[in-house]
Design an enzyme around this catalytic site. Structure first.
Site, PDB file in Angstrom:
ATOM      1  N   GLU A   1       0.744  -1.177  -0.043  1.00  0.00           N
ATOM      2  CA  GLU A   1       0.252  -0.053  -0.113  1.00  0.00           C
ATOM      3  C   GLU A   1       0.683   1.091  -0.297  1.00  0.00           C
ATOM      4  O   GLU A   1       0.511   2.413  -0.568  1.00  0.00           O
ATOM      5  CB  GLU A   1      -0.776   0.416   1.446  1.00  0.00           C
TER       6      GLU A   1
ATOM      7  N   CYS B   1     -14.699  -0.783 -15.014  1.00  0.00           N
ATOM      8  CA  CYS B   1     -14.696   0.786 -14.927  1.00  0.00           C
ATOM      9  C   CYS B   1     -13.606   1.503 -15.457  1.00  0.00           C
ATOM     10  O   CYS B   1     -12.869   2.956 -14.291  1.00  0.00           O
ATOM     11  CB  CYS B   1     -15.532   1.768 -13.693  1.00  0.00           C
TER      12      CYS B   1
ATOM     13  N   CYS C   1     -19.785  -5.157 -16.605  1.00  0.00           N
ATOM     14  CA  CYS C   1     -19.470  -5.333 -15.711  1.00  0.00           C
ATOM     15  C   CYS C   1     -20.783  -5.375 -14.660  1.00  0.00           C
ATOM     16  O   CYS C   1     -21.561  -5.626 -15.003  1.00  0.00           O
ATOM     17  CB  CYS C   1     -19.807  -3.461 -15.353  1.00  0.00           C
TER      18      CYS C   1
ATOM     19  N   CYS D   1     -25.885   0.899 -12.548  1.00  0.00           N
ATOM     20  CA  CYS D   1     -24.906   1.803 -12.129  1.00  0.00           C
ATOM     21  C   CYS D   1     -25.837   2.797 -13.412  1.00  0.00           C
ATOM     22  O   CYS D   1     -26.402   2.694 -13.993  1.00  0.00           O
ATOM     23  CB  CYS D   1     -23.813   1.349 -13.093  1.00  0.00           C
TER      24      CYS D   1
END
Length: 369
Positions: free
Chosen positions: A60, A213, A223, A229
Protein backbone atom coordinates in the site's frame (compact mmCIF):
# COMPACT_ATOMS: atom_id res chain seq x y z
CA UNK A 1 -31.61 6.79 -8.07
CA UNK A 2 -30.87 3.09 -8.72
CA UNK A 3 -28.82 2.70 -5.57
CA UNK A 4 -30.48 3.36 -2.25
CA UNK A 5 -28.95 4.74 0.91
CA UNK A 6 -28.57 3.02 4.22
CA UNK A 7 -26.69 2.96 7.48
CA UNK A 8 -23.05 1.99 7.72
CA UNK A 9 -22.68 -1.78 7.85
CA UNK A 10 -25.93 -2.53 6.05
CA UNK A 11 -25.76 -4.04 2.59
CA UNK A 12 -27.47 -2.02 -0.07
CA UNK A 13 -29.44 -3.78 -2.79
CA UNK A 14 -29.55 -3.22 -6.50
CA UNK A 15 -32.43 -1.61 -8.36
CA UNK A 16 -34.56 -4.77 -8.36
CA UNK A 17 -33.88 -5.39 -4.68
CA UNK A 18 -32.81 -8.99 -5.05
CA UNK A 19 -29.07 -8.97 -4.30
CA UNK A 20 -26.77 -6.81 -2.18
CA UNK A 21 -24.37 -4.91 -4.41
CA UNK A 22 -21.44 -6.11 -2.32
CA UNK A 23 -22.47 -9.74 -2.91
CA UNK A 24 -22.63 -9.35 -6.68
CA UNK A 25 -19.25 -7.63 -6.71
CA UNK A 26 -17.66 -10.26 -4.48
CA UNK A 27 -18.95 -13.00 -6.77
CA UNK A 28 -17.30 -11.20 -9.67
CA UNK A 29 -14.09 -10.77 -7.66
CA UNK A 30 -13.96 -14.46 -6.76
CA UNK A 31 -13.82 -15.24 -10.48
CA UNK A 32 -11.76 -12.30 -11.77
CA UNK A 33 -9.45 -11.07 -8.99
CA UNK A 34 -6.14 -9.76 -10.27
CA UNK A 35 -3.07 -11.77 -9.31
CA UNK A 36 -0.85 -9.63 -7.10
CA UNK A 37 2.35 -10.71 -5.30
CA UNK A 38 1.08 -9.13 -2.08
CA UNK A 39 -2.48 -10.46 -2.30
CA UNK A 40 -3.99 -13.66 -0.93
CA UNK A 41 -6.34 -14.92 -3.68
CA UNK A 42 -9.99 -15.20 -2.64
CA UNK A 43 -10.02 -19.02 -2.83
CA UNK A 44 -7.01 -19.26 -0.52
CA UNK A 45 -8.47 -16.70 1.84
CA UNK A 46 -11.73 -18.61 2.02
CA UNK A 47 -9.65 -21.69 2.83
CA UNK A 48 -8.18 -19.92 5.84
CA UNK A 49 -4.97 -18.32 4.53
CA UNK A 50 -4.62 -14.89 6.13
CA UNK A 51 -2.91 -11.90 4.48
CA UNK A 52 0.43 -10.85 5.96
CA UNK A 53 -0.02 -7.31 7.37
CA UNK A 54 3.62 -6.52 6.57
CA UNK A 55 3.16 -7.30 2.89
CA UNK A 56 -0.17 -5.47 2.78
CA UNK A 57 1.39 -2.39 4.39
CA UNK A 58 4.46 -2.48 2.15
CA UNK A 59 2.39 -2.78 -1.00
CA UNK A 60 0.00 0.00 0.00
CA UNK A 61 2.86 2.40 0.71
CA UNK A 62 4.51 1.55 -2.61
CA UNK A 63 1.24 1.90 -4.52
CA UNK A 64 0.61 5.45 -3.35
CA UNK A 65 0.63 7.57 -6.53
CA UNK A 66 2.36 4.72 -8.37
CA UNK A 67 1.06 2.07 -10.78
CA UNK A 68 0.85 -1.64 -10.04
CA UNK A 69 3.17 -2.35 -12.97
CA UNK A 70 5.86 -0.07 -11.52
CA UNK A 71 5.53 -1.51 -8.02
CA UNK A 72 5.74 -5.26 -8.71
CA UNK A 73 9.52 -5.51 -9.14
CA UNK A 74 10.19 -3.21 -6.18
CA UNK A 75 7.89 -5.29 -3.99
CA UNK A 76 9.71 -8.48 -4.97
CA UNK A 77 13.06 -6.80 -4.29
CA UNK A 78 12.08 -5.51 -0.85
CA UNK A 79 10.46 -8.74 0.31
CA UNK A 80 13.44 -10.73 -0.93
CA UNK A 81 15.97 -8.54 0.93
CA UNK A 82 13.77 -7.78 3.96
CA UNK A 83 11.12 -10.54 4.25
CA UNK A 84 9.78 -9.36 7.63
CA UNK A 85 9.15 -6.03 9.32
CA UNK A 86 11.94 -6.89 11.76
CA UNK A 87 14.37 -7.27 8.84
CA UNK A 88 13.34 -3.92 7.39
CA UNK A 89 13.55 -2.17 10.76
CA UNK A 90 17.15 -3.37 11.14
CA UNK A 91 18.20 -2.26 7.65
CA UNK A 92 20.63 0.56 6.96
CA UNK A 93 18.93 3.74 5.80
CA UNK A 94 21.17 4.03 2.76
CA UNK A 95 20.37 0.47 1.66
CA UNK A 96 16.62 1.08 1.83
CA UNK A 97 16.84 4.44 0.06
CA UNK A 98 19.00 2.84 -2.62
CA UNK A 99 16.55 -0.02 -3.12
CA UNK A 100 13.71 2.52 -3.40
CA UNK A 101 15.53 4.62 -6.02
CA UNK A 102 13.44 5.13 -9.13
CA UNK A 103 10.08 4.55 -7.44
CA UNK A 104 9.63 8.24 -6.62
CA UNK A 105 8.01 10.16 -3.77
CA UNK A 106 10.99 9.41 -1.57
CA UNK A 107 9.38 10.56 1.66
CA UNK A 108 7.56 7.23 1.49
CA UNK A 109 10.86 5.37 1.87
CA UNK A 110 11.87 7.45 4.89
CA UNK A 111 8.48 6.88 6.48
CA UNK A 112 8.73 3.18 5.65
CA UNK A 113 11.77 2.88 7.89
CA UNK A 114 10.24 4.99 10.66
CA UNK A 115 7.09 2.89 10.63
CA UNK A 116 8.91 -0.47 10.58
CA UNK A 117 11.05 0.61 13.53
CA UNK A 118 7.99 1.81 15.45
CA UNK A 119 6.20 -1.51 14.86
CA UNK A 120 9.21 -3.39 16.21
CA UNK A 121 9.99 -1.03 19.09
CA UNK A 122 6.46 -0.24 20.25
CA UNK A 123 4.34 -3.19 19.09
CA UNK A 124 6.62 -6.20 19.42
CA UNK A 125 6.98 -6.53 15.64
CA UNK A 126 3.22 -7.00 15.12
CA UNK A 127 1.15 -4.46 13.21
CA UNK A 128 -1.83 -3.08 15.16
CA UNK A 129 -5.10 -4.73 14.19
CA UNK A 130 -7.44 -1.72 14.01
CA UNK A 131 -7.62 1.34 11.80
CA UNK A 132 -7.44 3.71 14.77
CA UNK A 133 -4.32 2.02 16.15
CA UNK A 134 -2.67 1.90 12.73
CA UNK A 135 -3.14 5.67 12.42
CA UNK A 136 -0.72 6.14 15.32
CA UNK A 137 2.18 4.75 13.28
CA UNK A 138 4.56 7.09 11.41
CA UNK A 139 3.69 7.60 7.76
CA UNK A 140 0.31 5.86 7.92
CA UNK A 141 -2.58 8.11 6.95
CA UNK A 142 -6.33 7.48 6.74
CA UNK A 143 -6.26 5.63 3.41
CA UNK A 144 -3.37 3.32 4.29
CA UNK A 145 -4.77 2.60 7.75
CA UNK A 146 -8.15 1.69 6.24
CA UNK A 147 -6.55 -0.53 3.59
CA UNK A 148 -4.44 -2.47 6.10
CA UNK A 149 -7.31 -2.81 8.56
CA UNK A 150 -9.68 -4.07 5.88
CA UNK A 151 -7.37 -6.28 3.82
CA UNK A 152 -5.20 -7.73 6.60
CA UNK A 153 -7.70 -7.84 9.46
CA UNK A 154 -11.16 -7.73 7.81
CA UNK A 155 -12.23 -4.62 9.67
CA UNK A 156 -15.13 -2.96 7.84
CA UNK A 157 -13.00 0.11 7.13
CA UNK A 158 -13.83 2.23 4.08
CA UNK A 159 -11.04 2.14 1.49
CA UNK A 160 -11.21 4.94 -1.08
CA UNK A 161 -8.56 5.45 -3.75
CA UNK A 162 -8.83 6.92 -7.24
CA UNK A 163 -10.38 3.74 -8.61
CA UNK A 164 -13.04 3.70 -5.90
CA UNK A 165 -13.83 7.39 -6.42
CA UNK A 166 -14.38 6.75 -10.12
CA UNK A 167 -16.62 3.73 -9.50
CA UNK A 168 -18.72 5.61 -6.93
CA UNK A 169 -19.05 8.70 -9.11
CA UNK A 170 -20.37 6.58 -11.97
CA UNK A 171 -22.52 4.24 -9.90
CA UNK A 172 -24.35 7.24 -8.42
CA UNK A 173 -23.93 9.64 -11.39
CA UNK A 174 -22.24 12.27 -9.20
CA UNK A 175 -21.19 15.31 -11.24
CA UNK A 176 -19.63 17.52 -8.56
CA UNK A 177 -15.92 17.67 -9.50
CA UNK A 178 -13.05 16.29 -7.48
CA UNK A 179 -11.67 17.17 -5.02
CA UNK A 180 -14.88 18.82 -3.75
CA UNK A 181 -16.80 15.55 -4.16
CA UNK A 182 -14.39 13.45 -2.06
CA UNK A 183 -16.60 13.56 1.02
CA UNK A 184 -19.77 12.44 -0.73
CA UNK A 185 -17.90 9.74 -2.70
CA UNK A 186 -16.44 8.42 0.55
CA UNK A 187 -19.93 8.41 2.08
CA UNK A 188 -21.30 6.43 -0.86
CA UNK A 189 -18.41 3.97 -0.55
CA UNK A 190 -19.08 3.63 3.18
CA UNK A 191 -22.73 2.76 2.56
CA UNK A 192 -21.71 -0.14 0.33
CA UNK A 193 -18.92 -1.57 2.52
CA UNK A 194 -20.18 -4.92 3.90
CA UNK A 195 -19.61 -6.36 7.34
CA UNK A 196 -18.61 -9.69 5.77
CA UNK A 197 -15.39 -9.96 3.71
CA UNK A 198 -14.71 -6.21 3.76
CA UNK A 199 -11.08 -6.78 2.77
CA UNK A 200 -11.99 -8.73 -0.33
CA UNK A 201 -14.70 -6.19 -1.08
CA UNK A 202 -12.21 -3.30 -0.88
CA UNK A 203 -9.89 -5.05 -3.30
CA UNK A 204 -12.84 -5.94 -5.54
CA UNK A 205 -13.89 -2.29 -5.97
CA UNK A 206 -10.31 -1.31 -6.76
CA UNK A 207 -10.04 -4.16 -9.29
CA UNK A 208 -13.34 -3.09 -10.84
CA UNK A 209 -12.01 0.42 -11.35
CA UNK A 210 -8.66 -0.79 -12.68
CA UNK A 211 -9.97 -3.35 -15.16
CA UNK A 212 -13.61 -2.60 -16.03
CA UNK A 213 -14.61 0.89 -14.88
CA UNK A 214 -11.48 2.44 -16.40
CA UNK A 215 -10.92 6.18 -16.90
CA UNK A 216 -11.35 5.88 -20.66
CA UNK A 217 -13.66 3.52 -22.51
CA UNK A 218 -15.20 1.74 -19.50
CA UNK A 219 -16.34 -1.80 -20.35
CA UNK A 220 -19.89 -1.29 -19.07
CA UNK A 221 -21.22 -4.32 -20.95
CA UNK A 222 -19.33 -6.78 -18.74
CA UNK A 223 -19.51 -4.85 -15.47
CA UNK A 224 -21.14 -6.70 -12.54
CA UNK A 225 -22.72 -3.38 -11.51
CA UNK A 226 -23.99 -2.60 -15.01
CA UNK A 227 -27.71 -2.62 -14.15
CA UNK A 228 -27.66 -0.44 -11.03
CA UNK A 229 -25.13 2.05 -12.50
CA UNK A 230 -26.84 5.44 -12.79
CA UNK A 231 -24.16 6.95 -15.04
CA UNK A 232 -24.44 4.09 -17.53
CA UNK A 233 -28.18 4.61 -17.68
CA UNK A 234 -27.70 8.33 -18.27
CA UNK A 235 -24.85 7.86 -20.76
CA UNK A 236 -22.48 9.95 -18.62
CA UNK A 237 -20.07 7.24 -17.41
CA UNK A 238 -17.13 8.20 -19.70
CA UNK A 239 -17.30 11.79 -18.39
CA UNK A 240 -17.05 10.91 -14.70
CA UNK A 241 -15.60 11.68 -12.31
CA UNK A 242 -15.34 15.33 -13.18
CA UNK A 243 -12.25 17.15 -12.00
CA UNK A 244 -11.42 20.79 -11.50
CA UNK A 245 -8.90 22.11 -14.04
CA UNK A 246 -5.29 21.70 -12.99
CA UNK A 247 -3.14 24.76 -12.58
CA UNK A 248 -0.21 24.90 -15.01
CA UNK A 249 3.07 23.73 -13.51
CA UNK A 250 5.92 26.25 -13.33
CA UNK A 251 9.37 25.37 -14.63
CA UNK A 252 12.36 25.65 -12.32
CA UNK A 253 16.03 25.69 -13.22
CA UNK A 254 19.18 24.49 -11.52
CA UNK A 255 22.68 23.17 -12.10
CA UNK A 256 24.02 19.71 -11.24
CA UNK A 257 27.75 19.16 -10.79
CA UNK A 258 29.26 15.81 -11.71
CA UNK A 259 32.88 15.60 -10.61
CA UNK A 260 35.08 12.55 -10.95
CA UNK A 261 38.44 12.15 -9.32
CA UNK A 262 41.45 10.95 -11.28
CA UNK A 263 41.12 7.51 -9.62
CA UNK A 264 37.53 7.18 -10.88
CA UNK A 265 35.73 8.10 -7.64
CA UNK A 266 32.50 10.14 -7.92
CA UNK A 267 31.60 13.21 -5.90
CA UNK A 268 28.15 12.60 -4.36
CA UNK A 269 26.11 13.89 -1.46
CA UNK A 270 23.09 12.76 0.54
CA UNK A 271 20.26 15.25 0.24
CA UNK A 272 18.68 16.60 3.46
CA UNK A 273 15.97 14.40 4.93
CA UNK A 274 13.34 17.09 4.46
CA UNK A 275 12.42 18.21 0.98
CA UNK A 276 12.45 16.67 -2.48
CA UNK A 277 14.60 13.55 -2.87
CA UNK A 278 15.21 13.72 0.88
CA UNK A 279 17.77 11.24 2.14
CA UNK A 280 18.69 10.15 -1.38
CA UNK A 281 22.13 9.93 -2.95
CA UNK A 282 22.55 12.79 -5.42
CA UNK A 283 24.94 14.94 -7.42
CA UNK A 284 25.65 18.26 -5.70
CA UNK A 285 23.46 20.95 -7.21
CA UNK A 286 22.28 24.51 -6.85
CA UNK A 287 18.88 25.44 -5.55
CA UNK A 288 15.99 24.81 -7.94
CA UNK A 289 14.13 28.04 -8.66
CA UNK A 290 12.13 29.78 -11.36
CA UNK A 291 14.92 32.31 -11.79
CA UNK A 292 18.30 30.89 -12.75
CA UNK A 293 20.04 30.31 -9.37
CA UNK A 294 23.55 31.45 -8.59
CA UNK A 295 26.20 28.87 -9.43
CA UNK A 296 27.50 26.90 -6.43
CA UNK A 297 30.18 24.39 -7.51
CA UNK A 298 31.05 21.93 -4.73
CA UNK A 299 34.73 21.84 -5.65
CA UNK A 300 37.21 24.00 -7.54
CA UNK A 301 37.55 22.61 -11.06
CA UNK A 302 37.57 23.38 -14.76
CA UNK A 303 33.90 22.71 -15.38
CA UNK A 304 32.49 21.80 -18.79
CA UNK A 305 28.79 22.27 -19.58
CA UNK A 306 27.08 19.43 -21.41
CA UNK A 307 25.00 20.33 -24.48
CA UNK A 308 21.77 18.82 -23.07
CA UNK A 309 19.96 19.34 -19.78
CA UNK A 310 18.34 16.80 -17.47
CA UNK A 311 14.58 17.31 -17.44
CA UNK A 312 12.19 15.91 -14.89
CA UNK A 313 8.65 16.58 -13.71
CA UNK A 314 7.72 16.58 -10.05
CA UNK A 315 4.18 16.81 -8.67
CA UNK A 316 4.09 20.60 -8.63
CA UNK A 317 6.72 21.75 -11.14
CA UNK A 318 8.92 20.89 -14.09
CA UNK A 319 12.70 21.00 -13.61
CA UNK A 320 15.55 21.54 -16.03
CA UNK A 321 19.07 20.89 -14.75
CA UNK A 322 22.11 22.19 -16.55
CA UNK A 323 24.85 19.59 -16.15
CA UNK A 324 28.48 20.55 -15.55
CA UNK A 325 31.22 17.91 -15.50
CA UNK A 326 34.84 17.94 -14.40
CA UNK A 327 37.76 15.68 -13.61
CA UNK A 328 39.65 16.66 -10.47
CA UNK A 329 43.00 15.58 -9.00
CA UNK A 330 43.38 13.24 -6.06
CA UNK A 331 44.18 16.05 -3.65
CA UNK A 332 41.07 18.09 -4.50
CA UNK A 333 38.85 18.81 -1.48
CA UNK A 334 35.10 19.36 -1.95
CA UNK A 335 33.20 21.93 0.09
CA UNK A 336 30.28 19.52 0.33
CA UNK A 337 29.67 15.88 -0.45
CA UNK A 338 32.29 13.16 -0.51
CA UNK A 339 33.97 10.91 -3.04
CA UNK A 340 32.59 7.42 -3.54
CA UNK A 341 34.93 4.80 -5.04
CA UNK A 342 33.82 3.73 -8.50
CA UNK A 343 33.60 0.10 -7.31
CA UNK A 344 30.95 1.13 -4.75
CA UNK A 345 28.97 3.37 -7.08
CA UNK A 346 25.69 1.91 -8.35
CA UNK A 347 23.82 4.24 -10.70
CA UNK A 348 20.65 2.18 -10.14
CA UNK A 349 20.54 3.51 -6.56
CA UNK A 350 20.23 7.10 -7.76
CA UNK A 351 16.75 8.67 -7.86
CA UNK A 352 15.37 9.03 -11.38
CA UNK A 353 16.38 12.68 -11.80
CA UNK A 354 19.95 12.00 -10.75
CA UNK A 355 20.09 8.92 -12.96
CA UNK A 356 19.10 11.15 -15.88
CA UNK A 357 22.03 13.41 -15.04
CA UNK A 358 24.36 10.42 -14.92
CA UNK A 359 23.07 9.11 -18.25
CA UNK A 360 23.82 12.47 -19.87
CA UNK A 361 27.41 12.31 -18.65
CA UNK A 362 27.82 8.89 -20.23
CA UNK A 363 26.58 10.15 -23.56
CA UNK A 364 28.46 13.43 -23.70
CA UNK A 365 31.49 13.25 -21.44
CA UNK A 366 34.27 10.95 -22.70
CA UNK A 367 36.72 12.65 -20.30
CA UNK A 368 36.24 10.14 -17.48
CA UNK A 369 39.25 7.95 -16.64
Amino acid sequence: MPVGTGQKGKRLRDDVGTEPLSDSLLAWYDAHARVMPWRVPPDQKLAGVRPDPYRVWLSEVMLQQTTVAAVRDYFHKFTSIWPTVQDLAAAEDADVMGAWAGLGYYARARNLLKCARAVVADHGGVFPTTRDALLTLPGIGPYTASAIAAIAYDEAAVVVDGNVERVMARLHDIHEPLPKSKAVLTERASELTPAQRPGDYAQAVMDLGATICTPRNPACGICPWRDPCAARAQGTAPDLPKKEPKKPKPTRQGTAYVARRSDGAWLLEVRPDKGLLGGMLAWPSTEWSVERPQEAPPIAADWTQLPAEARHTFTHFHLGLTVLVATVPMEAQPTRGSFMPHADFRPSELPTLMRKVYDLTQGHAPLWP
